[in-house]
Write a protein that holds these residues in place. Structure first.
Motif, PDB file in Angstrom:
ATOM      1  N   PHE A 155       0.937  -1.252   0.033  1.00  0.00           N
ATOM      2  CA  PHE A 155       0.141   0.128  -0.032  1.00  0.00           C
ATOM      3  C   PHE A 155       0.772   1.099   0.265  1.00  0.00           C
ATOM      4  O   PHE A 155       1.737   1.394   0.857  1.00  0.00           O
ATOM      5  N   ASP A 156       0.633   2.201  -0.995  1.00  0.00           N
ATOM      6  CA  ASP A 156       1.259   3.421  -1.083  1.00  0.00           C
ATOM      7  C   ASP A 156       0.285   4.507  -0.417  1.00  0.00           C
ATOM      8  O   ASP A 156      -0.822   4.701  -0.980  1.00  0.00           O
ATOM      9  N   ILE A 157       0.383   5.252   0.813  1.00  0.00           N
ATOM     10  CA  ILE A 157      -0.482   6.086   1.135  1.00  0.00           C
ATOM     11  C   ILE A 157       0.349   7.597   1.194  1.00  0.00           C
ATOM     12  O   ILE A 157       1.447   7.599   1.601  1.00  0.00           O
ATOM     13  N   ASP A 158      -0.262   8.407   0.623  1.00  0.00           N
ATOM     14  CA  ASP A 158       0.112   9.699   0.404  1.00  0.00           C
ATOM     15  C   ASP A 158      -0.620  10.537   1.146  1.00  0.00           C
ATOM     16  O   ASP A 158      -1.664  11.190   0.846  1.00  0.00           O
ATOM     17  N   CYS A 159      -0.091  11.041   2.207  1.00  0.00           N
ATOM     18  CA  CYS A 159      -0.426  11.816   3.102  1.00  0.00           C
ATOM     19  C   CYS A 159       0.631  12.897   3.946  1.00  0.00           C
ATOM     20  O   CYS A 159       1.795  12.464   3.808  1.00  0.00           O
ATOM     21  N   THR A 160       0.190  13.769   4.400  1.00  0.00           N
ATOM     22  CA  THR A 160       1.254  14.593   5.179  1.00  0.00           C
ATOM     23  C   THR A 160       1.459  14.180   6.674  1.00  0.00           C
ATOM     24  O   THR A 160       0.575  13.276   7.158  1.00  0.00           O
ATOM     25  N   PRO A 161       2.486  14.594   7.207  1.00  0.00           N
ATOM     26  CA  PRO A 161       2.496  13.854   8.855  1.00  0.00           C
ATOM     27  C   PRO A 161       1.394  14.395   9.708  1.00  0.00           C
ATOM     28  O   PRO A 161       0.723  13.551  10.434  1.00  0.00           O
ATOM     29  N   GLN A 162       0.801  15.565   9.374  1.00  0.00           N
ATOM     30  CA  GLN A 162      -0.287  15.935  10.119  1.00  0.00           C
ATOM     31  C   GLN A 162      -1.415  15.213   9.719  1.00  0.00           C
ATOM     32  O   GLN A 162      -2.418  14.786  10.619  1.00  0.00           O
ATOM     33  N   GLU A 163      -1.743  14.825   8.600  1.00  0.00           N
ATOM     34  CA  GLU A 163      -2.900  14.011   8.008  1.00  0.00           C
ATOM     35  C   GLU A 163      -2.639  12.497   8.785  1.00  0.00           C
ATOM     36  O   GLU A 163      -3.854  12.124   9.452  1.00  0.00           O
ATOM     37  N   ALA A 164      -1.731  11.896   8.737  1.00  0.00           N
ATOM     38  CA  ALA A 164      -1.426  10.714   9.434  1.00  0.00           C
ATOM     39  C   ALA A 164      -1.529  10.666  11.034  1.00  0.00           C
ATOM     40  O   ALA A 164      -2.280   9.990  11.471  1.00  0.00           O
ATOM     41  N   ARG A 165      -1.043  11.712  11.565  1.00  0.00           N
ATOM     42  CA  ARG A 165      -1.452  11.896  13.052  1.00  0.00           C
ATOM     43  C   ARG A 165      -2.874  12.042  13.378  1.00  0.00           C
ATOM     44  O   ARG A 165      -3.578  11.430  14.059  1.00  0.00           O
ATOM     45  N   ALA A 166      -3.463  12.734  12.545  1.00  0.00           N
ATOM     46  CA  ALA A 166      -5.026  12.918  12.700  1.00  0.00           C
ATOM     47  C   ALA A 166      -5.640  11.597  12.251  1.00  0.00           C
ATOM     48  O   ALA A 166      -6.520  11.026  13.006  1.00  0.00           O
ATOM     49  N   PHE A 167      -5.399  10.878  11.289  1.00  0.00           N
ATOM     50  CA  PHE A 167      -5.829   9.457  10.989  1.00  0.00           C
ATOM     51  C   PHE A 167      -5.599   8.603  12.066  1.00  0.00           C
ATOM     52  O   PHE A 167      -6.578   7.491  12.656  1.00  0.00           O
ATOM     53  N   LEU A 168      -4.456   8.470  12.849  1.00  0.00           N
ATOM     54  CA  LEU A 168      -4.144   7.474  13.920  1.00  0.00           C
ATOM     55  C   LEU A 168      -4.685   8.123  15.040  1.00  0.00           C
ATOM     56  O   LEU A 168      -4.521   7.285  16.185  1.00  0.00           O
ATOM     57  N   GLY A 169      -5.396   9.267  15.305  1.00  0.00           N
ATOM     58  CA  GLY A 169      -5.911   9.744  16.473  1.00  0.00           C
ATOM     59  C   GLY A 169      -4.879  10.268  17.458  1.00  0.00           C
ATOM     60  O   GLY A 169      -5.153  10.402  18.579  1.00  0.00           O
ATOM     61  N   LEU A 170      -3.833  10.823  16.828  1.00  0.00           N
ATOM     62  CA  LEU A 170      -2.770  11.009  17.826  1.00  0.00           C
ATOM     63  C   LEU A 170      -3.054  12.719  18.037  1.00  0.00           C
ATOM     64  O   LEU A 170      -3.463  13.323  16.903  1.00  0.00           O
ATOM     65  N   PRO A 171      -2.594  13.399  19.082  1.00  0.00           N
ATOM     66  CA  PRO A 171      -2.981  14.820  19.307  1.00  0.00           C
ATOM     67  C   PRO A 171      -2.203  15.742  18.382  1.00  0.00           C
ATOM     68  O   PRO A 171      -0.954  15.162  17.897  1.00  0.00           O
ATOM     69  N   ASP A 172      -2.608  16.954  18.045  1.00  0.00           N
ATOM     70  CA  ASP A 172      -2.128  17.777  17.398  1.00  0.00           C
ATOM     71  C   ASP A 172      -1.136  18.795  18.246  1.00  0.00           C
ATOM     72  O   ASP A 172      -1.445  19.535  19.289  1.00  0.00           O
ATOM     73  N   LEU A 173       0.075  18.599  18.174  1.00  0.00           N
ATOM     74  CA  LEU A 173       1.082  19.102  18.979  1.00  0.00           C
ATOM     75  C   LEU A 173       1.869  20.453  18.272  1.00  0.00           C
ATOM     76  O   LEU A 173       2.537  21.022  19.210  1.00  0.00           O
ATOM     77  N   ALA A 174       1.082  20.865  17.432  1.00  0.00           N
ATOM     78  CA  ALA A 174       1.693  22.321  16.962  1.00  0.00           C
ATOM     79  C   ALA A 174       1.628  23.308  17.745  1.00  0.00           C
ATOM     80  O   ALA A 174       2.840  24.176  17.780  1.00  0.00           O
ATOM     81  N   PRO A 175       0.372  23.637  18.323  1.00  0.00           N
ATOM     82  CA  PRO A 175       0.528  24.900  19.394  1.00  0.00           C
ATOM     83  C   PRO A 175       1.557  24.631  20.526  1.00  0.00           C
ATOM     84  O   PRO A 175       2.325  25.700  20.857  1.00  0.00           O
ATOM     85  N   LEU A 176       1.870  23.546  21.018  1.00  0.00           N
ATOM     86  CA  LEU A 176       2.890  23.371  22.130  1.00  0.00           C
ATOM     87  C   LEU A 176       4.224  23.428  21.392  1.00  0.00           C
ATOM     88  O   LEU A 176       5.041  23.968  21.760  1.00  0.00           O
ATOM     89  N   HIS A 177       4.415  22.954  20.193  1.00  0.00           N
ATOM     90  CA  HIS A 177       5.778  23.223  19.539  1.00  0.00           C
ATOM     91  C   HIS A 177       6.025  24.617  19.265  1.00  0.00           C
ATOM     92  O   HIS A 177       7.110  24.962  19.592  1.00  0.00           O
ATOM     93  N   ASP A 178       4.828  25.186  18.855  1.00  0.00           N
ATOM     94  CA  ASP A 178       5.268  26.752  18.544  1.00  0.00           C
ATOM     95  C   ASP A 178       5.462  27.593  20.003  1.00  0.00           C
ATOM     96  O   ASP A 178       6.357  28.404  19.913  1.00  0.00           O
ATOM     97  N   LEU A 179       4.893  27.302  20.918  1.00  0.00           N
ATOM     98  CA  LEU A 179       5.066  27.791  22.449  1.00  0.00           C
ATOM     99  C   LEU A 179       6.607  27.459  22.645  1.00  0.00           C
ATOM    100  O   LEU A 179       7.365  28.353  23.249  1.00  0.00           O
TER     101      LEU A 179
END
Length: 77
Positions: free
Chosen positions: A5-29
């Motif tokens: 299987f070849d899945i074409d998605c961004t890291p953000q899309e993969a995290r959302a698909f797997l149910g992982l939290p979005d850590l972008a605000p924490l990273h920016d802080l």
């Protein structure tokens, strides 16, 4: 039999698909805090907190270690 299987998605899309939290605000802080530390330097409280985190053996006796360091007299030449 081999299935690929070849899945074409961004890291953000993969995290959302797997149910992982979005850590972008924490990273920016975190990045903002690091920029502040680089431009303004470390304060005494920051240095003590880092020492307690990185060197727990020294941190227990930090005040004693600091006093002995500053009260020592230079030797030699």
């Amino acid at each position: 039999m081999k299935i690929t299987f070849d899945i074409d998605c961004t890291p953000q899309e993969a995290r959302a698909f797997l149910g992982l939290p979005d850590l972008a605000p924490l990273h920016d802080l975190y990045l903002e805090r690091m920029k502040t530390m680089v431009t303004e330097g470390l304060g005494t409280a920051d240095l003590e907190r880092l020492t307690r985190t990185w060197m727990p053996g020294i941190a227990d006796n930090l005040e004693q270690w600091r006093n002995s360091f500053w009260s020592s007299k230079p030797t030699g030449g």
